[in-house]
Design a protein around this motif. Structure first.
Motif, PDB file in Angstrom:
ATOM      1  N   PHE A 129     -43.703   8.130  15.324  1.00  0.00           N
ATOM      2  CA  PHE A 129     -42.677   8.520  16.294  1.00  0.00           C
ATOM      3  C   PHE A 129     -42.350  10.009  16.208  1.00  0.00           C
ATOM      4  O   PHE A 129     -42.080  10.648  17.223  1.00  0.00           O
ATOM      5  N   VAL A 130     -42.412  10.567  15.010  1.00  0.00           N
ATOM      6  CA  VAL A 130     -42.231  12.018  14.872  1.00  0.00           C
ATOM      7  C   VAL A 130     -43.379  12.743  15.563  1.00  0.00           C
ATOM      8  O   VAL A 130     -43.171  13.708  16.311  1.00  0.00           O
ATOM      9  N   GLY A 131     -44.612  12.261  15.306  1.00  0.00           N
ATOM     10  CA  GLY A 131     -45.782  12.878  15.924  1.00  0.00           C
ATOM     11  C   GLY A 131     -45.745  12.780  17.438  1.00  0.00           C
ATOM     12  O   GLY A 131     -46.071  13.748  18.138  1.00  0.00           O
ATOM     13  N   GLN A 188     -52.889   9.148  22.833  1.00  0.00           N
ATOM     14  CA  GLN A 188     -51.503   9.617  22.707  1.00  0.00           C
ATOM     15  C   GLN A 188     -50.521   8.530  23.126  1.00  0.00           C
ATOM     16  O   GLN A 188     -49.311   8.782  23.236  1.00  0.00           O
ATOM     17  N   ASN A 189     -51.030   7.318  23.372  1.00  0.00           N
ATOM     18  CA  ASN A 189     -50.160   6.201  23.720  1.00  0.00           C
ATOM     19  C   ASN A 189     -49.529   5.660  22.437  1.00  0.00           C
ATOM     20  O   ASN A 189     -50.226   5.125  21.563  1.00  0.00           O
ATOM     21  N   THR A 190     -48.217   5.797  22.307  1.00  0.00           N
ATOM     22  CA  THR A 190     -47.521   5.440  21.067  1.00  0.00           C
ATOM     23  C   THR A 190     -47.700   3.966  20.714  1.00  0.00           C
ATOM     24  O   THR A 190     -47.840   3.617  19.536  1.00  0.00           O
ATOM     25  N   PHE A 191     -47.715   3.098  21.718  1.00  0.00           N
ATOM     26  CA  PHE A 191     -47.868   1.664  21.453  1.00  0.00           C
ATOM     27  C   PHE A 191     -49.239   1.372  20.843  1.00  0.00           C
ATOM     28  O   PHE A 191     -49.356   0.616  19.872  1.00  0.00           O
ATOM     29  N   ILE A 192     -50.283   1.991  21.389  1.00  0.00           N
ATOM     30  CA  ILE A 192     -51.631   1.773  20.857  1.00  0.00           C
ATOM     31  C   ILE A 192     -51.746   2.371  19.457  1.00  0.00           C
ATOM     32  O   ILE A 192     -52.353   1.769  18.560  1.00  0.00           O
ATOM     33  N   VAL A 193     -51.168   3.550  19.255  1.00  0.00           N
ATOM     34  CA  VAL A 193     -51.194   4.179  17.930  1.00  0.00           C
ATOM     35  C   VAL A 193     -50.532   3.267  16.900  1.00  0.00           C
ATOM     36  O   VAL A 193     -51.078   3.021  15.812  1.00  0.00           O
ATOM     37  N   PHE A 194     -49.361   2.734  17.249  1.00  0.00           N
ATOM     38  CA  PHE A 194     -48.612   1.874  16.324  1.00  0.00           C
ATOM     39  C   PHE A 194     -49.362   0.581  16.024  1.00  0.00           C
ATOM     40  O   PHE A 194     -49.523   0.194  14.860  1.00  0.00           O
ATOM     41  N   THR A 195     -49.830  -0.112  17.061  1.00  0.00           N
ATOM     42  CA  THR A 195     -50.467  -1.412  16.840  1.00  0.00           C
ATOM     43  C   THR A 195     -51.814  -1.271  16.121  1.00  0.00           C
ATOM     44  O   THR A 195     -52.128  -2.077  15.248  1.00  0.00           O
ATOM     45  N   ALA A 196     -52.608  -0.257  16.485  1.00  0.00           N
ATOM     46  CA  ALA A 196     -53.891  -0.060  15.804  1.00  0.00           C
ATOM     47  C   ALA A 196     -53.665   0.237  14.325  1.00  0.00           C
ATOM     48  O   ALA A 196     -54.393  -0.266  13.459  1.00  0.00           O
TER      49      ALA A 196
END
Length: 396
Positions: free
Chosen positions: A120-122, A222-230
């Protein structure tokens, strides 16, 4: 891909539910997982991650699905590389075999919390400052260079990292473990146990891991949801994977080279994207630079191809087999001689059987691989002590 808040909530609840299930049904009661148990649950967690990715592919489209799988593969590969360090930490602190599951689960939870904060910071930095792509790209290229430097110098994953040394200096504990307790009583005084020290070292190391993990996946999406779930799904099942492949970790001699290539590739991709989105006044007058950007499909192909080549090359390498036999023999001999390592007689028998097999493999080594056998007299003496101890126990 816009993700509604209720999807975020369901996903977070599902991930927390999997972690709680893991704790209450597998880790809460200290035991040594069998190979079958580790294999079944590793496959299950990979299956959950793949099914989730197929859901992203169906409902989010081909680009989002490709970004998820590229991110998952990269984060999973980095997580496997991190298992080398976890193995060193638990060996350094002589963590009892039955309690290693709890240490690993703590490491996974801490990594998930720390990396979520970094994500989330990134994301906030990327949305506010386009130049952050330059920074992330530089970090990954430097990390790739350091990986290659460590491998070429022969350092690799050997020794204790800075977090382990710092933890030893700052946290003072009792000499022995008391199960998986963080506190125990010695001479009427309440003191910390080495278990807390291990968790501090694992937690601190997880923070260091995030410094290359998060920029790497932001280089793919850069999609936060994809970054988090992956990231989350790459960490789930890491505990089971440790017990499944720990004997093969030394065999993956080219994994660091492959990861260095992947990180360098993503770093270049980030720099190209930064040039395309450029708003720095001293670069092309603040205007975007017309450069070729690397597609998601190409990224996924490169990552998958590099991982397949490095893993296959490692598994068929004679040098890898020799290094694995030597490393595992040294580790198993140390574990067998440490009477506090496990109270499970079946586990001790398994360790000894492995040691006998590895001793035979070392004896059959070709001459050109003998230099890999550092401190041969010391290792030979350890194996002889194990044989004498096993013979003594067998006559009782």
């Amino acid at each position: 891909m816009d993700v509604p808040s209720w999807i975020w909530t369901l996903t977070a609840v599902g991930i927390v539910g999997l972690l709680l299930f893991d704790f209450f049904f597998h880790v809460r009661k200290a035991h040594v997982p069998t190979l079958r148990e580790a294999a079944v649950w590793s496959a299950l967690y990979v299956g959950v991650a793949v099914l989730f990715g197929l859901g992203v592919l169906v409902f989010g489209g081909g680009t989002a699905g490709g970004e998820y799988f590229a991110g998952y593969l990269t984060e999973k590969a980095l997580s496997v590389d991190n298992l080398f360090v976890f193995l060193i930490i638990m060996g350094s602190f002589r963590v009892p075999r039955e309690d290693q599951q709890k240490v690993l689960l703590f490491g996974i939870v801490f990594a998930l919390v720390a990396r979520t904060a970094f994500i989330f910071v990134g994301a906030g930095l990327i949305n506010s400052f386009a130049w952050v792509f330059y920074l992330f790209g530089l970090v990954l290229i430097l990390t790739a260079g350091n990986m290659l430097k460590s491998e070429s110098s022969g350092e690799g994953h050997q020794g204790e990292n800075i977090m382990v040394r710092l933890a030893r200096k700052v946290v003072h504990t009792s000499e022995e473990y008391d199960g998986d307790k963080l506190f125990t009583t010695v001479d009427g005084k309440r003191v910390l146990t080495p278990m807390l020290l291990v968790m501090v070292a694992i937690g601190g190391t997880d923070i260091l891991f995030a410094l290359d993990s998060i920029p790497a996946i932001f280089g793919l999406t850069q999609n936060t949801f994809i970054v988090f779930t992956a990231t989350a799904f790459s960490l789930l099942g890491l505990r089971q994977l440790f017990f499944l492949i720990e004997g093969l970790l030394d065999r993956l001699i080219y994994l660091s080279y492959g990861l260095a290539a992947i990180l360098a590739f993503i770093g270049v991709k980030l720099v190209l994207h930064a040039l395309h989105e450029n708003n720095l006044p001293f670069v092309n007058g603040g205007e975007h630079v017309d450069v070729v950007e690397i597609s998601t499909g190409l990224s996924l192909s490169v990552i998958l191809g590099v991982l397949v080549v490095t893993v296959v090359a490692s598994l068929v390498s004679k040098k890898g087999r020799a290094q694995t036999a030597i490393g595992n023999a040294r580790r198993h001999a140390t574990e067998y001689l440490d009477l506090g390592y496990t109270a499970d007689l079946a586990e001790r028998e398994r360790i000894y059987a492995k040691l006998v097999q590895e001793r035979e493999q070392i004896a059959a080594l070709e001459e050109k691989y003998r230099p890999l056998l550092r401190d041969e007299p010391e290792l030979t003496a350890m194996i002889e002590r194990c044989e004498a101890q096993h013979a003594e126990l067998s006559t009782r």
